[in-house]
Design an enzyme around this catalytic site. Sequence first.
Site, PDB file in Angstrom:
ATOM      1  N   HIS A   1     111.521 131.530  36.593  1.00 25.80           N
ATOM      2  CA  HIS A   1     110.058 131.497  36.586  1.00 25.80           C
ATOM      3  C   HIS A   1     109.576 131.915  37.962  1.00 25.80           C
ATOM      4  O   HIS A   1     109.900 131.276  38.966  1.00 25.80           O
ATOM      5  CB  HIS A   1     109.535 130.104  36.239  1.00 25.80           C
ATOM      6  CG  HIS A   1     108.043 130.053  36.125  1.00 25.80           C
ATOM      7  ND1 HIS A   1     107.368 130.270  34.935  1.00 25.80           N
ATOM      8  CD2 HIS A   1     107.084 129.840  37.069  1.00 25.80           C
ATOM      9  CE1 HIS A   1     106.067 130.180  35.141  1.00 25.80           C
ATOM     10  NE2 HIS A   1     105.870 129.924  36.425  1.00 25.80           N
ATOM     11  N   CYS A   2     108.802 132.985  38.010  1.00 24.95           N
ATOM     12  CA  CYS A   2     108.359 133.546  39.287  1.00 24.95           C
ATOM     13  C   CYS A   2     106.924 133.114  39.576  1.00 24.95           C
ATOM     14  O   CYS A   2     106.006 133.467  38.822  1.00 24.95           O
ATOM     15  CB  CYS A   2     108.447 135.069  39.267  1.00 24.95           C
ATOM     16  SG  CYS A   2     107.868 135.837  40.797  1.00 24.95           S
TER      17      CYS A   2
END
Length: 413
Positions: free
Chosen positions: A128-129
């Site tokens: 998850h960025c």
Amino acid sequence: MSFLFAVVRFENLHEVKRLCHWGPMIALSVIAICSTIAVLDSIIWYWPLDTTGGSVNFIMLINWTVLILYNYFNAMFVGPGYIPLGWTPENSQDSVYLQFCRVCQGYKAPRSHHCRKCNRCVMKMDHHCPWINNCCGHLNHAYFTSFLLLAPLGCIHAAFIFTMTMYTQLYDRISFGWSSVKIDMSGVRRTHSPIMPFSVPAFAATLFALGLALGTTIAVGMLFVIQMKVIVRNKTSIESWIEEKARDRIQYYQTGEEFIFPYDLGSRWENFKQVFTWSGVPEGDGVEWPVHEKCHQHTLTIEQLKQKADKRVRSIQYRVVEDYNGACCPISKGLRTFLRTPCTEEPRITLTRGEVLFATRGTKWWMYGDKVLNEEQIKAGARMRGWFPRKCVEKCLYDTASSSTTTEEKKEN
């Protein structure tokens, strides 16, 4: 018809809300600052209407900005692709090889993982960025990696423009405290008069933008190298970690197994083509994948189940002896606990005296684990997992009588 229109509007509004997060705000601010100042400086340094070189320089600068924003917004809004809620395999017998997600009320397809931020099971999840406020996964992996490549290239070009602008404009006497430096720039002066002056504020802005460009080049460039290492092996960052744990498990228990990563097709080019295609749509449907000849679709999921079982065996039971409100940096728990807080986006969980937890890992001052929940919370799909201060808990003897009741509670999502 009006109902469908309202649903579409709601979904679009939900996607636009992704911009209202510190990650996209910072990323887009850096792009805007570097691009705007680079355009202004290129006009001062290399007027695009006078020479072919100036025109090419200006067009390339605009192209970098367009390509960076194109891939950035696609990575954000196209998204990674999600496993349908309540998904089950076509062959019901395959469910014994899969993990069940209580939140999504379905099984996790091979290569998928549940993201706490997105609250969905993500296809071929890499991570998850926060910079795109979305997961990097199956559908947007190519866009995300392209952004990681184009951003440093554009910043290198911008940094060159910033440097040359400052260099060519500093031809007068500049005083730095007790010393003075004279730079003769008569040989590089342009015949035209700049349409805007290069004042002290302009110099400061250019210097600031240069720092941003160089910092972005280093930081994002390193992320690009990391992503390419996993892509040419047809892995994700999570799968690299699973493979490493598989080797550790085999070595620890001396099982004599041979773990072969199932999705490595044996050729870096073939692995590369699984992500990057001419159409922009990656190979596969996000559920079934081409695998190594010695493996099958559930080779990795079976290994994950073995690691989850091993994790449950190794987990240690603790009882809460001091309340904790879930603060990221709790000063009330001591200075060392405050200073040594884990540098991660993983959540902290609140603690109440008397509660029981199963810890799976930790540091000298913090621990990570799952809180034992009651039956109602389990049925509702609730889960409380995260970091908590070590000083708030104490190790207790494992209650073998309750092992059967806690086994289900400790299943991973």
